[in-house]
Each structure stands twice: as structure tokens, then as C-alpha cells.
Design a protein around this motif. Structure first.
Motif, mmCIF file in Angstrom:
data_model
loop_
_atom_site.group_PDB
_atom_site.id
_atom_site.type_symbol
_atom_site.label_atom_id
_atom_site.label_comp_id
_atom_site.label_asym_id
_atom_site.label_seq_id
_atom_site.Cartn_x
_atom_site.Cartn_y
_atom_site.Cartn_z
ATOM 1 N N ASN A 529 -1.970 2.692 -16.052
ATOM 2 C CA ASN A 529 -2.157 1.242 -16.125
ATOM 3 C C ASN A 529 -0.958 0.497 -15.552
ATOM 4 O O ASN A 529 -1.115 -0.528 -14.862
ATOM 5 C CB ASN A 529 -2.394 0.816 -17.574
ATOM 6 C CG ASN A 529 -3.762 1.269 -18.081
ATOM 7 O OD1 ASN A 529 -4.660 1.547 -17.299
ATOM 8 N ND2 ASN A 529 -3.919 1.367 -19.389
ATOM 9 N N GLN A 530 0.240 0.997 -15.838
ATOM 10 C CA GLN A 530 1.449 0.371 -15.284
ATOM 11 C C GLN A 530 1.434 0.440 -13.751
ATOM 12 O O GLN A 530 1.731 -0.539 -13.070
ATOM 13 C CB GLN A 530 2.705 1.083 -15.808
ATOM 14 C CG GLN A 530 3.003 0.822 -17.275
ATOM 15 C CD GLN A 530 3.602 -0.565 -17.508
ATOM 16 O OE1 GLN A 530 2.869 -1.533 -17.626
ATOM 17 N NE2 GLN A 530 4.915 -0.640 -17.577
ATOM 18 N N LEU A 531 1.067 1.611 -13.230
ATOM 19 C CA LEU A 531 1.026 1.780 -11.775
ATOM 20 C C LEU A 531 -0.050 0.903 -11.139
ATOM 21 O O LEU A 531 0.132 0.390 -10.027
ATOM 22 C CB LEU A 531 0.796 3.252 -11.414
ATOM 23 C CG LEU A 531 2.030 4.153 -11.548
ATOM 24 C CD1 LEU A 531 1.631 5.624 -11.501
ATOM 25 C CD2 LEU A 531 3.044 3.846 -10.450
ATOM 26 N N ALA A 532 -1.157 0.719 -11.835
ATOM 27 C CA ALA A 532 -2.214 -0.165 -11.307
ATOM 28 C C ALA A 532 -1.699 -1.592 -11.186
ATOM 29 O O ALA A 532 -1.948 -2.280 -10.183
ATOM 30 C CB ALA A 532 -3.441 -0.110 -12.226
ATOM 31 N N ALA A 533 -0.950 -2.049 -12.211
ATOM 32 C CA ALA A 533 -0.377 -3.402 -12.169
ATOM 33 C C ALA A 533 0.661 -3.512 -11.061
ATOM 34 O O ALA A 533 0.739 -4.527 -10.342
ATOM 35 C CB ALA A 533 0.248 -3.742 -13.520
#
Length: 800
Positions: A529-533
Motif C-alpha cells: 500500500n505504501q508503494l502504491a501511494a
């Protein structure tokens, strides 16, 4: 009817004869892959012979129907030794041939060990645990069990013919080479464990054996989909840009190269060159041409698994046949030799869950790969036979821990020479694994990419700026970043330790720019999720800062405008550079290499050594850049780096077991004349050591950890993590246990012993299913840092 198992749910009985013959049949199929059908089948046939005793039959009956009358406690009845003793008694006397004796030792060890770990043929105390079991241990009703086996399951005449076939296979397969015998023993052990657990699971779940996958057809289907995806890329408006033309050309080279025979090859596509899809193209074509059964990606970090597996799923349009295996959600307990396994309870079902790498495409980690061969716990070894007839792709192979280099090379040599597998070593920074002791048997002229130097130059997208002359503190580093980030744009900072990363993040939190933090203390779903953001901000072109350890370096597809890398190994610098201007969006961008004053590397020997060697090469580069073709990241520089690196760490390349003062290869793969334990045994007893094999397999496994400190997987209260815990702890999850455990891997964090101990003392860990599954309580997991040992997590922190 003699009973093997009783299903707790409905008290249905599985006949012992049925279990032995069906396990034999499954094991035969696994063993046949190496031409060892009868050798593996023999292990399946005899593994539960001891259950023919009255003692076991009474124990099982009372455990189910008369629990108040139980005569025997858990562990009282040994049912695993009898089969090994029968083989040793019948085929290990002076009159028998070396291969008959070898059969009794290899198959016998698998049988007596099938509830624990392979036994030592000789231990550091110069005693033989194997001989103790097959010769000395008291086995009441052993003769009765034998008599019933030959009357109920297989006649003596048929058994003799079966063993003759097994000896013939063994004779054709091998010499008495100690390296070969270790891997062969592990392979047969793997066949037995998987066959036994699979048959028991099928009885418990009331299912028939599934039809085998038609791998050739499936891989052909996948290959067509991949080619369609690549063809669509050629219609892109940017397809004719030089870098994309070069990517397409290297991909085509992989397609052609796949026609070559199986072997150990290298694929040195520069960072950002489309390595994942190019290697997949090789694998799918090679699997069809050479009848491989699965494709296994082995990567150093779980972050690469998450990204690459999803990319492959999307392209192949298949969710069901692609497995991500991050770690073992279930902790295997130390049960000794005889667990209470006759009654299939909920706890037993956890052990039986499908976890044997049967999927046609698998993504796993280097830790899990090495554990299959060398770690204790038969859940690990169960997977080994599925590595045969495979295409194994090692992504970022330079990340093999130096202590495991010899063990890694020996495992790959076995897979190539005997297990009919093809191996691809992928990285832009190829380590020289063929120039070390226990060298890797690479193929000559085995590099897939043509004109490597020219390709590397064509992919140059960054300038490495050496700023190591003035060491920096976090305070100075934070000031510099805040001053420059608006002109740099998106900025990635990679430091060597978690503590300095966290400290720098804290110093930058008040910055007017968004700030992100990535850590191995986060579960996979959280990092995803962090990488998606982060990718959204990169797409928008918004200036922001990401602070992380090296977990982002290997294979994570992100492209920042600027990268700052704390001095480390030259391969790490090259990988960090691959996160900058990755797709050539700009002509050239800067990667700054700094010397960080506050990193404590004394316990991170490999990083410390790599840092020193890279510093020396940077100094030489300043004086004579032409020696390195004008680039600190040239093939010449990388080769020189690994030459010095492996030379400096030479004594560490062979895993050393300090508890017994021996290298692990000596514990596993030595001849009698080289084995000090055997020498001492012969002096002490005045007799020759009676076995052909002398490996200390259990001792080695007990002390092997890829990471020096063994970690424990804990399910985090993040996203679906809580729902999974609820499922695992309910009475309704049993039907789809394997699926639940696979999903749970996305929500686990691996904790070191000191972290685990601290959290247990704070009452932050909840144990489920008799301590086999661990849950982290809410409040101990932070949106910023992942696992938070302060207990101040769960406060809904923003990302900046």
C-alpha cells in the motif's frame, strides 16, 4: 482391520494397508522424476510399519473411543522405527553390496525421521543416532508388526522384488560421492514427507487424488499471453525509443536462448531493462521445449515477490496457479520422534495443509530456498522434490549471504546435474560464484545478453556523484535534503540500518513535502500500500521524500528523480541507481553516494566489508577512470568489486557451525577418511565405522539459519490480518486452510528473538492453535513503522 488414522470429525478409519500402499504410490511418482521410483516408494511402503503393533492399535483406539482408559501417553508408542529397522536387518550385513547397504541407510533414515529431522549417522559426540534407532532401541512387538505387514500389505516375495528394483535404480543413479548422497537422502526424505502428508490430508478432507496439471499445455498458453502482451508494448508510442528497442532485443535473445539444453546460465540485463518479463519468456519457452513442470522465482526480499508476482498474474491472467511464498505462517514445534499423529485433530490439519510448492509458477525468497535444503523442520524439506524438472530464476543473485555461498552453489549443482533443472542467475551485477571454493558449475559462454558492455552503456541514465569525502550526520543530511528537494523533485534516501532510517524520517516529518517510510517491520500488504501511494506521487511528478533501508533496491519498480545512497557494496550502489530515472524519463539524473557517520555496522559485517571495498574503488576511479571504462558501475568495476569482496570474506563463504567448530559442508558431505568424528569413533571402539554414510544431518539442520538470528512469523493487525486470525481460530476454516495460510503471508512480519521476547513480556502476542500461529495485538502496530515495540501504534498516523 488395522488402523492408520481416525478422522476426528466423524471417527472414520483409514486402513493401514490402504495408507501404506497409497503413500507408496504417491512417493513413487515423486521419486520417478529422478529415476528413483522404487527407492522413494520403498520409504512410503515402510514408513508406518510400526503401526501394525498391538500397542499402537490399542493406543489409537483408546485415544478416540476410550480416552479415559488410555494405557499409553503421547510419545509412548514408537511406530516410525520399525520400517527402518527392517531394511537395516534385511539389507545391511557383511554379505550385502554397497548399494544395498546404501539403500538401507538412505531410506531407513527417511523412515525413522519422518516425524522430525533426518538423524545423524554420526554425531559430534561420535555416536550414531541412526544406529541407536535401527539396531539398539527396544521395540516391543517388532516381529509381530513385520509378520502382519507381510500378511496384510505385501508378501515377502513381492517385497524382495521391489527392493531389488530399488537397488538397481540406486546403482544406476549414483556413485558413493558424499555430496551426492546428502542431497539424495534429502530428496527421498522430501518424497516421503509429501506423500505421507498428502495421503493423510486427502483422507481427512475426503477428496480423491487431483488430476495432474498438463504443464506443457499451460505453459504454452502462458507463453502466448506473454507474447501478446509484448506485442501490445510494441504498439506503444514510445516503443521505438532506443531503450525500449534494446529491451525488446534482449527479450528476443531470451526466447532463442531457451532452446539450449538445461544448465546454469546468467542473464545480466541492466537495471530497468525488463529482466522480469525477459526471464519469464526464457522460462516459459524452455519449460515447453524441455518438459519442465514448474517455474520458480527466487528473490532476496519479499518486496520483490509482491510486485513481480502481481505483474506476472496480470499478464498471464491467472490468479489461481501463481503462488507467493513469503514465509512459514505456522511455526513447527519440536515434537521429538513420535508426535500424537494417529488422530487427525485440528492441530494436525495445520501440519497437513498443502504447502509443498505444487503450483506451476512460484515466487519465493532466498531464505525459503536455502531452508528447503538445509534447515530443520520437515515442512521445509517437503518442498524439495518439487524443485526437480523446474526452471529456477534467481533474481538479484548477488544478494546470496556470503556465509551461504558454498551451500548455495552445492544446491544449484545438484539441481543441475541430477534433478534436471535449469537455472538462470539474473542481475545487473553478477557475482563471481564460479571462482570460489565449492564453485558453481556455470555453463561456458552462458551469458544470454550479447555485447554486455555496449548494452550497459546504452542504459546509462544516471551519474554517480561521490560525496563521501565529507561524512554526514542525520542532522546535516536532513538539512541538505530539505534545502534541495524542491529542485531535485522526488527523492529516495537509502541508508544501511533501520535506526538511522527511522531517525532521519522523524527529522524530516515536519517538512512541507510528503514523507514516506518503508521498513521490514511492516507486513507485505502494508508495504504494498505504501508503494502504491509512492507510485501515485511519482506519476504526478510531486516532489516528496522516501526514506528506507535497502529493501527497496532489488527489483522494486520505482523511478525517482534523485537518489541518495549511504556507502555500501558496489552492487548495492548499482541497485540503488536503478531506482533513479529508471525508464530514461530524463537524459541523466544524479545518484549521490554519501558516507554516513552514525551507522553502526559492526554487526553487519557484509555491509561493512562492502563499504570499505567500494570506498577503495571510488578512490581508484578518481585517479584512473579509464580503467573502469569511465563508469564506476561498469562490468570491470563490478567484477573487481566481487573479486576483492569474496577474497576478503573467504573464510566466511562456507557456513560455520560454531557450536561444533565445523564448517557445514564437512558435517554434511565428507568422506570417512576426512571425518574426525569417524576417526575418533574407530579409535574409541577399536572397530571400523559400520556405515557408509557419516553425515551429521540433524546437527547441521539444528544450527542452520540463513539469517543469523532465527525469526518468527507473526500475523499483524493490519487490514485483513485480523479477519485471518478470526478464521484460524474458528471452527469453520478447515475446508480451505491452504488458501487462508497463503493469504496470511501478506499480513505477517518476521520478528527477531529479542523483538519477540520483548513483545511477549509486554503481553502483546496472542498464541493460537497451541502456539503454532502468533498474532500481534492492536496498539503494537503503527501505520508509520509497522511493528511498534513501544505499544503506541494503531494511532492512524498519516503518511506525512
Amino acid at each position: 482391520m488395522y488402523r492408520a488414522h481416525v478422522r476426528e470429525e466423524d471417527e472414520k478409519v483409514q486402513a493401514l494397508k490402504e495408507h501404506l500402499l497409497e503413500t507408496k504410490q504417491l512417493a513413487e511418482g515423486f521419486g520417478a522424476k529422478l529415476g528413483l521410483k522404487h527407492v522413494a516408494g520403498l520409504a512410503g511402503l515402510l514408513h508406518d510399519l510400526g503401526k501394525y503393533s498391538d500397542r499402537f492399535q490399542t493406543y489409537l483406539y483408546q485415544a478416540v473411543w476410550e480416552p479415559e482408559k488410555t494405557l499409553f501417553k503421547r510419545g509412548d508408542v514408537d511406530h516410525a522405527t520399525a520400517g527402518g529397522r527392517l531394511l537395516f536387518e534385511y539389507y545391511h550385513t557383511k554379505s550385502h553390496t554397497p548399494h544395498e547397504k546404501l539403500l538401507a541407510e538412505i531410506v531407513g533414515n527417511a523412515i525413522i525421521s519422518h516425524h522430525a529431522n533426518l538423524h545423524d549417522y554420526i554425531s559430534p559426540t561420535c555416536e550414531s543416532d541412526f544406529l541407536r534407532r535401527v539396531q539398539e532401541k527396544e521395540l516391543p512387538e517388532y516381529d509381530l508388526a513385520k509378520e502382519r505387514f507381510f500378511a496384510d500389505t505385501m508378501t515377502k516375495k513381492d517385497f524382495k522384488h521391489y527392493v531389488t528394483a530399488a537397488v538397481s535404480e540406486l546403482t544406476q543413479f549414483m556413485t558413493l560421492d558424499p555430496t551426492q548422497t546428502f542431497f539424495l537422502t534429502k530428496y527421498i526424505f522430501s518424497c516421503l514427507i509429501d506423500a505421507d502428508r498428502t495421503n493423510t490430508r486427502m483422507f481427512e478432507d475426503q477428496v480423491q487424488e487431483e488430476k495432474p496439471l498438463k504443464h506443457h499445455r499451460l505453459f504454452a498458453h502462458y507463453h502466448d499471453r506473454l507474447l501478446n502482451h509484448l506485442a501490445a508494448l510494441q504498439n506503444n508510442s514510445k516503443a521505438h525509443e532506443p531503450i525500449n528497442v534494446l529491451r525488446a532485443k534482449m527479450s528476443e535473445q531470451c526466447e532463442l536462448f531457451a532452446e539450449r539444453p538445461s544448465g546454469i546460465y546468467t542473464l545480466s540485463i541492466p537495471t530497468g531493462g525488463g529482466k522480469t518479463l525477459a526471464s519469464l519468456r526464457y522460462a516459459l519457452k524452455h519449460a515447453q521445449q524441455h518438459h519442465k513442470q514448474r517455474i520458480i522465482y527466487i528473490v532476496p526480499f519479499t518486496t520483490i515477490i509482491e510486485q513481480n508476482a502481481q505483474e506476472v498474474r496480470d499478464i498471464l491472467e491467472d490468479e489461481g496457479h501463481i503462488l507467493e511464498h513469503h514465509s512459514n505462517v505456522i511455526e513447527e514445534e519440536e515434537t521429538g520422534d513420535e508426535p500424537d499423529d494417529g488422530v487427525i485433530t485440528k492441530k494436525e490439519k495445520l501440519k497437513l495443509a498443502r504447502d509443498s510448492w505444487e503450483s506451476p509458477i512460484i515466487f519465493t525468497t532466498l531464505v525459503q530456498f536455502l531452508n528447503v535444503f538445509y534447515a530443520k523442520g520437515n515442512r521445509n524439506t517437503r518442498r524439495l522434490h518439487n524443485l526437480s524438472h523446474s526452471v529456477l530464476i534467481f533474481d538479484e543473485v548477488q544478494k546470496v549471504p556470503t556465509t551461504c555461498v558454498s551451500l548455495f552453489n552445492e544446491a544449484l549443482n545438484f539441481l543441475k546435474e541430477f534433478a534436471h533443472s535449469s537455472i538462470l542467475l539474473c542481475t545487473a551485477t553478477q557475482p563471481t560464484l564460479e571462482n570460489v571454493p565449492h564453485s558453481l558449475l556455470k555453463e561456458r559462454d552462458g551469458e544470454i545478453v550479447h555485447n554486455l558492455s555496449d548494452v550497459s552503456q546504452a542504459f546509462k541514465r544516471v551519474d554517480i556523484v561521490d560525496k563521501t569525502d565529507q561524512p554526514l550526520t542525520n542532522e546535516k543530511l536532513a538539512e541538505w535534503i530539505q534545502t534541495e528537494v524542491s529542485s531535485w523533485g522526488s527523492t529516495l534516501v537509502i541508508l544501511n540500518t533501520k535506526s538511522v532510517v527511522k531517525d532521519l524520517y522523524e527529522r524530516l516529518k515536519d517538512s512541507p513535502f510528503p514523507i514516506y517510510h518503508l521498513s521490514t517491520s511492516m507486513c507485505a500488504a502494508h508495504r504494498k500500500n505504501q508503494l502504491a501511494a509512492i507510485r501515485e506521487l511519482l506519476k504526478e511528478g510531486t516532489p516528496f521524500i522516501c526514506v528506507t533501508t535497502q529493501l527497496i533496491e532489488a527489483g522494486v519498480d520505482v523511478s525517482f528523480k534523485c537518489v541518495i545512497r549511504s556507502l555500501a557494496g558496489l552492487d548495492s550502489v548499482a541497485q540503488a541507481a536503478g531506482r533513479c530515472n529508471r525508464h530514461g524519463e530524463d537524459q541523466l539524473r544524479h545518484v549521490y553516494v554519501i558516507d554516513h557517520m552514525e551507522e553502526k555496522l559492526s554487526k553487519l559485517k557484509e555491509i561493512e566489508v562492502g563499504k570499505g571495498i567500494t570506498g577503495n574503488i571510488l578512490t581508484r576511479f578518481k585517479r584512473k577512470p579509464e580503467k573502469y571504462e569511465g563508469s564506476i558501475l561498469s562490468q570491470a568495476a563490478i567484477s573487481e568489486y566481487f573479486l576483492y569482496y569474496y577474497r576478503k570474506l573467504d573464510v566466511n563463504l562456507n557456513y560455520y557451525v560454531k557450536e561444533v567448530d565445523k564448517e557445514m559442508t564437512k558435517l554434511l558431505m565428507s568422506l570417512n577418511k576426512e571425518n574426525s568424528y569417524v576417526t575418533y569413533y574407530q579409535k574409541k571402539t577399536g572397530t571400523a565405522f559400520p556405515l557408509l554414510l557419516n553425515g551429521s544431518y540433524k546437527t547441521a539442520a539444528d544450527h542452520f539459519h540463513v539469517i543469523e538470528q532465527k525469526t518468527t512469523s507473526v500475523i499483524a493487525p493490519y487490514g485483513e490480518g485480523q479477519e485471518i486470525i478470526a478464521q484460524l481460530n474458528s471452527d469453520e476454516w478447515l475446508d480451505d486452510l491452504s488458501k487462508v495460510l497463503k493469504t496470511a503471508q501478506q499480513y505477517t512480519v518476521n520478528l527477531y528473538p529479542q523483538e519477540m521476547e520483548s513483545l511477549i513480556q509486554e503481553n502483546a502476542i496472542v498464541r493460537h492453535l497451541d502456539g503454532m500461529v502468533f498474532e500481534l495485538k492492536e496498539g503494537w502496530y503503527s501505520d508509520e513503522y509497522g511493528v511498534d515495540v513501544t505499544g503506541e501504534g494503531g494511532m492512524g498516523f498519516m503518511s506525512w
